[in-house]
Design a protein around this motif. Structure first.
Motif, PDB file in Angstrom:
ATOM      1  N   GLY A 156     -13.177  10.623  -2.597  1.00 51.33           N
ATOM      2  CA  GLY A 156     -13.669   9.679  -1.600  1.00 51.33           C
ATOM      3  C   GLY A 156     -14.068   8.330  -2.160  1.00 51.33           C
ATOM      4  N   SER A 157     -14.123   8.200  -3.485  1.00 56.34           N
ATOM      5  CA  SER A 157     -14.496   6.932  -4.123  1.00 56.34           C
ATOM      6  C   SER A 157     -13.275   6.028  -4.270  1.00 56.34           C
ATOM      7  CB  SER A 157     -15.092   7.182  -5.509  1.00 56.34           C
ATOM      8  OG  SER A 157     -16.279   7.921  -5.403  1.00 56.34           O
ATOM      9  N   THR A 158     -13.554   4.740  -4.459  1.00 57.81           N
ATOM     10  CA  THR A 158     -12.491   3.754  -4.656  1.00 57.81           C
ATOM     11  C   THR A 158     -12.695   3.054  -5.983  1.00 57.81           C
ATOM     12  OG1 THR A 158     -12.281   3.379  -2.272  1.00 57.81           O
ATOM     13  CG2 THR A 158     -11.403   1.663  -3.727  1.00 57.81           C
ATOM     14  N   ALA A 186      -3.924   9.997  -3.470  1.00 54.63           N
ATOM     15  CA  ALA A 186      -4.737   8.815  -3.335  1.00 54.63           C
ATOM     16  C   ALA A 186      -4.009   7.751  -2.531  1.00 54.63           C
ATOM     17  CB  ALA A 186      -5.099   8.251  -4.717  1.00 54.63           C
ATOM     18  N   ARG A 198     -11.627  -0.152  -8.209  1.00 51.78           N
ATOM     19  CA  ARG A 198     -11.078  -1.497  -8.062  1.00 51.78           C
ATOM     20  C   ARG A 198     -10.921  -2.060  -9.472  1.00 51.78           C
ATOM     21  NH1 ARG A 198     -11.850  -1.987  -2.657  1.00 51.78           N
ATOM     22  NH2 ARG A 198     -13.734  -1.077  -1.775  1.00 51.78           N
ATOM     23  N   THR A 237      -8.129   4.726  -3.757  1.00 52.80           N
ATOM     24  CA  THR A 237      -9.085   5.609  -3.102  1.00 52.80           C
ATOM     25  C   THR A 237      -8.596   7.037  -3.236  1.00 52.80           C
ATOM     26  OG1 THR A 237      -9.657   3.875  -1.521  1.00 52.80           O
ATOM     27  CG2 THR A 237     -10.272   6.141  -0.931  1.00 52.80           C
ATOM     28  N   LEU A 238      -9.419   7.900  -3.836  1.00 56.93           N
ATOM     29  CA  LEU A 238      -9.043   9.286  -4.075  1.00 56.93           C
ATOM     30  C   LEU A 238      -9.277  10.128  -2.822  1.00 56.93           C
ATOM     31  CD1 LEU A 238      -7.980  11.348  -6.122  1.00 56.93           C
ATOM     32  CD2 LEU A 238     -10.358  11.741  -6.817  1.00 56.93           C
ATOM     33  N   LEU A 239      -8.214  10.776  -2.336  1.00 57.20           N
ATOM     34  CA  LEU A 239      -8.274  11.612  -1.139  1.00 57.20           C
ATOM     35  C   LEU A 239      -8.369  13.093  -1.467  1.00 57.20           C
ATOM     36  CD1 LEU A 239      -5.442   9.858   0.899  1.00 57.20           C
ATOM     37  CD2 LEU A 239      -7.903   9.455   1.054  1.00 57.20           C
ATOM     38  N   TRP A 284       0.835  -1.187   0.000  1.00 54.49           N
ATOM     39  CA  TRP A 284       0.000   0.000   0.000  1.00 54.49           C
ATOM     40  C   TRP A 284       0.871   1.238   0.000  1.00 54.49           C
ATOM     41  CZ3 TRP A 284      -0.069  -3.596   3.860  1.00 54.49           C
ATOM     42  CH2 TRP A 284       0.212  -3.201   5.164  1.00 54.49           C
ATOM     43  N   VAL A 288     -12.455   8.942 -11.190  1.00 56.44           N
ATOM     44  CA  VAL A 288     -12.701   8.550  -9.808  1.00 56.44           C
ATOM     45  C   VAL A 288     -13.069   9.813  -9.045  1.00 56.44           C
ATOM     46  CG1 VAL A 288     -11.737   7.432  -7.769  1.00 56.44           C
ATOM     47  CG2 VAL A 288     -10.979   6.706 -10.043  1.00 56.44           C
ATOM     48  N   HIS A 304      -6.599  -1.313  -5.768  1.00 57.32           N
ATOM     49  CA  HIS A 304      -7.691  -0.551  -5.178  1.00 57.32           C
ATOM     50  C   HIS A 304      -7.154   0.853  -4.940  1.00 57.32           C
ATOM     51  CE1 HIS A 304      -9.686  -4.432  -4.359  1.00 57.32           C
ATOM     52  NE2 HIS A 304      -8.440  -4.837  -4.171  1.00 57.32           N
ATOM     53  N   GLU A 353       0.923   5.793  -0.653  1.00 57.79           N
ATOM     54  CA  GLU A 353       0.304   7.098  -0.825  1.00 57.79           C
ATOM     55  C   GLU A 353       0.824   7.596  -2.170  1.00 57.79           C
ATOM     56  OE1 GLU A 353       0.141  10.795   2.035  1.00 57.79           O
ATOM     57  OE2 GLU A 353       2.001  10.790   0.856  1.00 57.79           O
TER      58      GLU A 353
END
Length: 191
Positions: free
Chosen positions: A161-163, A184, A165, A141-143, A116, A158, A139, A118
């Motif tokens: 807040g969405s992910t 993300a 996959r 995830t947009l921050l 994982w 994206v 996977h 950043e």
């Protein structure tokens, strides 16, 4: 601290190398230049994907200012209940030419199963990857910001807040489609 050397398997030099390199505030590029060992070889050693020759181990020990035995010994440490990894200890993969920076958040010992990161992308920046091992999944995830993911002929934006996959075993691109920096979390699961 008790130090032992196993006779059953080659010593795992990677963890000691990374610990000593980070303690001295050196990047892989810095150590590569000082020791005369390619950056890709250093990365493979730290990920336990390659064992260095005696000559390379000697050069690394000299570059780090330690005895060769410190790289070869397996240290038995007291177990910490909580281990905090400071920001300066977090390995970073700069892809500045492509407009991205990957901070490696996962521990190296899990890299063959889970990774994982950043991911930070400059406007217009992209992280393009060849397919990973069969069955790998990603996977994302947009921050912050705006990104799109492209796998084959499929491309999706994206939302914050969405992910997303998607199969990681195919060629894929994560691209900053916006005018500001995007950030993300990226998780890679190997099968």
């Amino acid at each position: 601290m008790k130090t032992t050397v196993s006779t059953n398997a080659p010593p795992e030099v990677g963890a000691a190398l990374q610990r000593l390199r980070l303690a001295r505030g050196l990047t892989l590029e810095d150590l590569s230049r000082i020791a005369g060992v390619s950056k890709s070889m250093l990365s493979q050693i730290e990920r336990e994907k390659a064992n260095p020759t005696i000559a390379i181990t000697w050069r690394l020990a000299n570059a780090l200012g330690v005895q060769i035995g410190e790289l070869l010994a397996t240290a038995e440490r007291e177990t910490e209940t909580i281990r905090v990894v400071d920001a300066h200890e977090t390995p970073t993969l700069p892809g500045l030419h492509a407009g991205y920076v990957l901070r490696i958040l996962g521990p190296l010992e899990l890299a063959s199963k889970y990774e994982w990161y950043e991911l930070t992308l400059s406007p217009g920046g992209e992280l393009a990857s060849q397919g990973h091992d069969p069955g790998a999944q990603e996977h994302l995830t947009l921050l912050h910001g705006s990104v799109e993911v492209e796998v084959g002929n499929d491309k999706k934006k994206v939302k914050l807040g969405s992910t997303a996959r998607y199969p990681g075993d195919q060629q894929h691109i994560i691209r900053n489609a916006g005018k500001t920096e995007a950030k993300a979390l990226l998780v890679v699961i190997h099968r």
